[in-house]
Design an enzyme around this catalytic site. Structure first.
Site, PDB file in Angstrom:
ATOM      1  CG  ASP A 179      -2.106   0.957   1.091  1.00 47.57           C
ATOM      2  OD1 ASP A 179      -3.135   0.610   0.493  1.00 47.57           O
ATOM      3  OD2 ASP A 179      -1.953   2.082   1.575  1.00 47.57           O
ATOM      4  CE1 TYR A 308      -5.343   7.129  -0.446  1.00 50.35           C
ATOM      5  CE2 TYR A 308      -5.060   7.456   1.910  1.00 50.35           C
ATOM      6  CZ  TYR A 308      -5.217   6.611   0.831  1.00 50.35           C
ATOM      7  OH  TYR A 308      -5.238   5.254   1.020  1.00 50.35           O
ATOM      8  CG  HIS A 361      -4.294  -4.027  -0.212  1.00 47.22           C
ATOM      9  ND1 HIS A 361      -3.669  -3.623  -1.364  1.00 47.22           N
ATOM     10  CD2 HIS A 361      -4.180  -2.986   0.662  1.00 47.22           C
ATOM     11  CE1 HIS A 361      -3.202  -2.391  -1.218  1.00 47.22           C
ATOM     12  NE2 HIS A 361      -3.493  -1.987   0.006  1.00 47.22           N
TER      13      HIS A 361
END
Length: 395
Positions: A179, A308, A361
């Site tokens: 990630d 982000y 993930h």
């Protein structure tokens, strides 16, 4: 560097209990399931378990089994686990390995792999495969606490990791990440290339090529992987667009409502894990809730979301050129963004590539055995004979 022990005040746990007891539920259309977001019946049941069945103190004690520290780097607090190898009696030195989580993960992702990686002999492995583990919490996340200034993008975090390893006395080390951790790990290899000798990734994004000739050379499996990623993007990228543009707005609700924080994280574990049902089919329920607790108890929903925003407003232009650090990639079948090797090799010095038929993930949580075996296999050729000078963490 200061030793750190997790000791959450009882008042904070009582406040959580009161908020969970007084929660308000939204409506849900009949038979909606997970099609519009987190299932209402599932979240009701999980929230009630969180309030009445989950034992934070037991999880806190488990986390505190591992040596933890904090230090201030570039003006912000960095929390990290530092677990030295138990295999001091081999001729091969324990390789320092820095492991980085992503969002919405935490150091909790790696609890099941710490023992096998630091003490392989006790877990049926070869003592020569031992690592010294350094597992930091990204600034703005969990136990590192909120960041207090802007600019904590991937590049700045990577520079902080390089400084952390310098302070610990490691002049040669490997790095691993998934990630956001994969982006930080690749950047770390670029900014600290004299010391990072190899990297291992369980996330690596590859996008459809613009070159028609390159596109024509793709196999059917390559095209299927890219098609799966493209098809999933519109439905599954909403969280990233919100956090990348307006992270402050959802932070109010996520910081005030534990059920809101739970839903925001649980949705990703539903979508990104290799499970056919609910998220805790793939990840143990208590481990999932402990991961959520590190966001809730530290009020880092907003500051972690800002990661982000920082990625969309980076401190420097994107790095170009091929990364020359030897790179290993582990691909887990349940991950939506499975990379295409021929595309990955354009920008990375791939020397190891593994494909697994299960896992998703959150690889270290979902399939710790596969994760450990692949990390051991990849780093084995990069080890050196034991150095007589021990490395230590000091205050």
């Amino acid at each position: 560097m200061e030793p750190f022990v997790i000791d959450i005040p009882q008042a904070d746990l009582d406040d959580l209990d009161a908020r969970l007891a007084a929660r308000r539920w939204p409506d849900e259309l009949p038979d909606a399931g997970w099609s519009m977001g987190v299932s209402l019946p599932y979240l009701k049941e999980l929230a009630e378990y969180w309030r009445t069945g989950y034992d934070w103190r037991a999880q806190e004690a488990h986390l505190n089994r591992f040596p933890q520290f904090t230090t201030v780097i570039d003006g912000t607090t960095v929390h990290f686990l530092h677990i030295r190898s138990a295999s001091a009696d081999t001729s091969t030195a324990a390789l320092p390995l820095l492991i980085t989580h992503g969002w919405p993960g935490s150091v909790v992702e790696f609890l099941d792999v710490i023992g096998p990686l630091t003490d392989p002999r006790a877990h049926g492995g070869d003592a020569a495969d031992a690592f010294d583990l350094i597992i930091p919490t990204i600034p703005g996340y969990g136990l590192s606490g909120p960041t207090r200034d802007a600019g904590w993008d991937v590049h700045r975090v990577a520079k902080a990791w390089a400084e952390l390893m310098r302070r610990l006395g490691y002049d040669r080390y490997g790095a691993q990440g998934g990630d956001w951790g994969h982006a930080i790990t690749r950047e770390l290899a670029a900014v600290d290339g004299d010391h990072v000798v190899e990297i291992h990734l369980n996330t690596l994004l590859t996008l459809p090529p613009d070159d028609p000739a390159e596109a024509a050379a793709l196999t059917d499996d390559d095209r299927a992987r890219l098609a799966r990623l493209i098809a999933a993007e519109p439905e599954m990228s909403g969280y990233a667009k919100i956090q990348g543009t307006r992270p402050q707005t959802p932070a109010y609700g996520l910081t005030d409502s534990p059920v809101g924080q739970l839903a925001w994280i649980v949705e990703k574990f539903k979508e990104w894990t290799d499970g056919s049902g609910v998220p805790d089919d793939a990840v143990p329920r208590d481990r999932l809730l402990t991961n959520v607790m590190l966001y809730w108890l530290t009020a880092t929903a907003g500051s972690s979301a800002r990661h982000y925003w920082e990625a969309a407003h980076p401190s420097r232009p994107p790095r170009t050129g091929r990364l020359t650090t030897p790179t290993g990639v582990a691909v887990f079948a349940g991950d939506t963004a499975r990379p295409v090797r021929r595309l990955a090799e354009r920008d990375n010095a791939i020397v190891h590539w593994s494909e697994f038929d299960r896992g998703g993930h959150f690889a270290a949580m979902e399939e710790p055995g596969l994760f450990v075996d692949d990390v051991r296999t990849f780093f084995r050729p990069f080890r050196r004979p034991r150095h007589p000078k021990p490395v230590s963490t000091s205050g």
